[in-house]
Design an enzyme around this catalytic site. Structure first.
Site, PDB file in Angstrom:
ATOM      1  N   ALA A 278      42.597  43.864  14.831  1.00 35.44           N
ATOM      2  CA  ALA A 278      43.438  44.958  15.318  1.00 35.44           C
ATOM      3  C   ALA A 278      42.739  45.817  16.362  1.00 35.44           C
ATOM      4  CB  ALA A 278      43.897  45.837  14.160  1.00 35.44           C
TER       5      ALA A 278
ATOM      6  N   ARG B 287      46.051  38.390   6.261  1.00 32.86           N
ATOM      7  CA  ARG B 287      45.454  37.617   7.354  1.00 32.86           C
ATOM      8  C   ARG B 287      44.342  36.731   6.814  1.00 32.86           C
ATOM      9  NH1 ARG B 287      43.103  42.104  10.707  1.00 32.86           N
ATOM     10  NH2 ARG B 287      42.968  43.000   8.628  1.00 32.86           N
TER      11      ARG B 287
ATOM     12  N   TRP C 213      40.078  48.153  -7.937  1.00 30.41           N
ATOM     13  CA  TRP C 213      38.800  47.426  -7.837  1.00 30.41           C
ATOM     14  C   TRP C 213      38.236  47.193  -9.243  1.00 30.41           C
ATOM     15  CZ3 TRP C 213      33.687  47.825  -9.208  1.00 30.41           C
ATOM     16  CH2 TRP C 213      32.797  46.959  -8.559  1.00 30.41           C
TER      17      TRP C 213
ATOM     18  N   PHE D 202      42.281  47.342  10.293  1.00 26.75           N
ATOM     19  CA  PHE D 202      41.560  48.578  10.610  1.00 26.75           C
ATOM     20  C   PHE D 202      42.422  49.809  10.328  1.00 26.75           C
ATOM     21  CE2 PHE D 202      39.063  45.615  13.446  1.00 26.75           C
ATOM     22  CZ  PHE D 202      37.959  45.611  12.626  1.00 26.75           C
TER      23      PHE D 202
ATOM     24  N   LYS E 136      30.741  42.803   8.508  1.00 26.31           N
ATOM     25  CA  LYS E 136      31.880  43.300   7.742  1.00 26.31           C
ATOM     26  C   LYS E 136      32.079  42.541   6.433  1.00 26.31           C
ATOM     27  CE  LYS E 136      36.851  44.159   8.165  1.00 26.31           C
ATOM     28  NZ  LYS E 136      37.343  43.239   7.125  1.00 26.31           N
TER      29      LYS E 136
ATOM     30  N   PHE F 235      36.483  55.475  -6.522  1.00 27.13           N
ATOM     31  CA  PHE F 235      35.054  55.202  -6.675  1.00 27.13           C
ATOM     32  C   PHE F 235      34.558  55.998  -7.883  1.00 27.13           C
ATOM     33  CE2 PHE F 235      35.387  53.455  -2.494  1.00 27.13           C
ATOM     34  CZ  PHE F 235      34.263  52.661  -2.282  1.00 27.13           C
TER      35      PHE F 235
ATOM     36  N   THR G 221      41.750  45.298  -0.761  1.00 30.68           N
ATOM     37  CA  THR G 221      41.657  45.440  -2.215  1.00 30.68           C
ATOM     38  C   THR G 221      42.904  46.124  -2.768  1.00 30.68           C
ATOM     39  OG1 THR G 221      39.247  45.572  -2.041  1.00 30.68           O
ATOM     40  CG2 THR G 221      40.235  46.357  -4.087  1.00 30.68           C
TER      41      THR G 221
ATOM     42  N   LYS H 233      41.281  48.498   2.057  1.00 35.32           N
ATOM     43  CA  LYS H 233      42.697  48.239   2.333  1.00 35.32           C
ATOM     44  C   LYS H 233      43.174  46.921   1.717  1.00 35.32           C
ATOM     45  CE  LYS H 233      43.758  47.187   6.634  1.00 35.32           C
ATOM     46  NZ  LYS H 233      42.360  47.447   6.918  1.00 35.32           N
TER      47      LYS H 233
END
Length: 556
Positions: free
Chosen positions: A273, A94, A409, A301, A105, A381, A73, A71
């Protein structure tokens, strides 16, 4: 390809004063923290307050999985893509918590060619905001205990102290502690608790405050304990607000850094969250809207947590009206929701994709309830196949949503051009009719059940006796018109992290309820969610190091 930290360390950064100059920000408008990060001055924020607001774009995601969603990224890559299209854009994120950084994480700077930098400084101490929040919270706790020690004029019941001390680290042994042991001068012996800093009410107040005056009002309303006859005691009652505000004086100024492609990024505040409201600060988002034509922000999240709270708490309190929402998914994560083991996710599996896409389906339906146009993007991906991509694209379009494939990415802003154009087209052709999910006039239980049944898909809600008692107390105290902030596992739409996809036939179990009167919401604890995480068997901290030249390794 290089790791995220290797990419970040090899980047050539622009002085932050140069990055923001295209937004009309002068060096005198900044409070510099070295060459590459700064805070926006109060004088600058006052100067732009009457500017016209830009368009607000929220980035959210399906429920997180070990397969990865990306998210942040996508958020960073999208900001870079807007820049490549010649649009005046700012991203608003954030700040990362040290807990996940050293836990499991990782950081929160994005990834690959779509990162905010300096990545290592952002993920570690940054500008010290979290340390200030921790100190302000713990000062309040110290003053409360001192008030009790010095005669307890307010008649505080030491069994009903509800504020917790905090630390910005995953430390399970601090969840439940005993304080005051020793001599009489060491205080009253009582059970105490810690939460992680991002779950503290001071963090929530910090992120929802419009300015210093509003911050002080919110701090003064924080319920920190109850008296023997059940009356709430606030931070204002014990005289803690002035000193707490002094500690937060510089922290409440939004931070600005840059992406790898020199797009300005405002990074400020960081509640989780799953246990808090999961959005960056109102000050940061509001400032960004005055600075740029397009603001891309994120909520933590999955959309069942971060987006719901963004809409029902942050937007409602700050008067924000989002113009579009981007829902991020990956083929790998959808297959994981369809029952594929993490080790097999690189293999094409259309059957599993069909089973797992129900998670995406539910999030689309949820977001559409708020009246904001939805754009669904697949974060690319290398293992994605043409057949899998085509299946998801057809599914998304059948749900009335715009679709785009993002390769941010690998390619940075270039890989987000299609997504950026899709959003621009959506904003131009589909008018947002934003509205919250529920009205504040509903009862506490009705609001809880509205979120549980409409957003999570539950059949009903089961309340513990302590939760029932607390709801009655909050009703009696007049807190019943506040929105609800649901604390729930991020891994499932239910409160059971093992139920993937789109669970059916379950109930939400509410074990406790308490008021965050300063923040202005009621926290509802469901399932086994913890406000103080623990470290995993192999914490990321084991792989983080710094060499004799000051180069940090192991961050991700």
């Amino acid at each position: 390809m290089k790791s995220d930290i290797e990419i970040a360390e090899s980047a050539v950064l622009e002085p932050i004063k140069n990055v923001v100059s295209s937004l009309g920000i002068e060096e005198d408008d900044l409070e510099l923290y070295g060459k590459y990060k700064a805070k926006l001055s109060d004088e600058y924020l006052e100067k732009i307050k009457d500017n016209k607001n830009g368009k607000l774009i929220l980035v959210t995601a399906i429920n997180p999985t070990p397969a990865g969603e990306g998210k942040t990224t996508i958020t960073v890559g999208l900001g870079q893509a807007f820049g490549r299209l010649g649009k005046k854009a700012v991203i608003a994120l954030r700040e990362p918590s040290l807990g996940p950084c050293f836990g499991i994480k990782g950081g929160a700077a994005g990834g690959g060619m779509s990162q905010v930098v300096p990545m290592d400084e952002l993920n570690l101490h940054f500008t010290g905001d979290f340390h200030a929040i921790t100190s302000a919270n713990n000062l309040c706790c110290a003053m409360l205990d001192n008030h009790i020690q010095q005669g307890n004029e307010l008649n505080i019941d030491t069994r009903q102290i509800v504020i917790k001390r905090c630390v910005d680290m995953n430390d399970r042994v601090l969840r439940n502690v005993v304080v005051g042991m020793g001599a009489k001068a060491d205080g009253f012996v009582r059970e105490d608790h810690f939460c992680i800093t991002v779950a503290s009410e001071v963090m929530a107040v910090f992120c929802l405050a419009e300015n210093m005056a509003d911050l002080k009002k919110r701090l003064s309303r924080m319920v920190i304990a109850y008296t023997y006859d059940g009356k709430p005691v606030t931070a204002g009652d014990i005289g803690a607000v002035g000193a707490m505000s002094a500690l937060l004086k510089d922290a409440i100024k939004p931070n600005v850094i840059q992406t790898l492609e020199h797009t300005a990024a405002i990074v400020h505040g960081g509640p989780f969250a799953n246990i808090a409201h999961g959005c960056n600060s109102v000050r940061a988002t509001s400032a960004a809207l005055k600075m740029a034509d397009y603001v891309i922000t994120e909520a933590g999240f999955g959309a069942d947590l971060g987006a719901e709270k963004f809409f029902d708490i942050k937007c409602r309190k700050a008067g924000l009206k989002p113009d579009a929402v981007v829902l991020v998914a990956t083929i790998r994560a959808l297959k994981y929701n369809g029952g594929v083991a993490k080790t097999d996710l690189n293999n094409e599996n259309l059957d599993a994709l069909k089973k797992g896409i129900v998670n995406l389906e539910k999030h689309i339906e949820n977001l559409q309830k708020f009246g904001v146009p939805v754009v669904v993007t697949l974060n690319a991906f290398v293992s994605d196949t043409d057949a899998e991509r085509k299946f998801v694209e057809d599914f998304v379009k059948s749900k009335g949503c715009t679709y785009a494939y993002a390769q941010v990415w690998e390619k940075g802003g270039e890989g987000g051009i299609d997504l950026a154009n899709a959003i621009l087209d959506t904003i131009e052709t589909k008018k947002s009719d934003f509205h919250p999910l529920y009205e504040l006039e509903l009862s506490i239980k009705e609001k809880i059940e509205k979120v549980a049944c409409e957003i999570y898909g539950a059949e009903g809600v089961i309340y513990s006796k302590s939760a029932e008692n607390m709801i009655k107390r909050l009703n009696d105290l007049g807190f019943d018109k506040l929105p609800v902030c649901m604390a729930k596992t991020q891994y499932s739409l239910s409160d059971d992290p093992s139920l993937l996809g789109r669970p059916q036939g379950f109930s939400i179990n509410v074990r406790d309820v308490y008021v965050s009167a300063g923040a202005g919401f009621i926290v509802v604890l469901t399932g086994n969610v913890m406000t103080m995480p623990g470290l995993p068997k192999h914490p990321a901290a084991l792989d983080i190091d710094v060499d004799e030249n000051g180069k940090i390794t192991g961050l991700f």
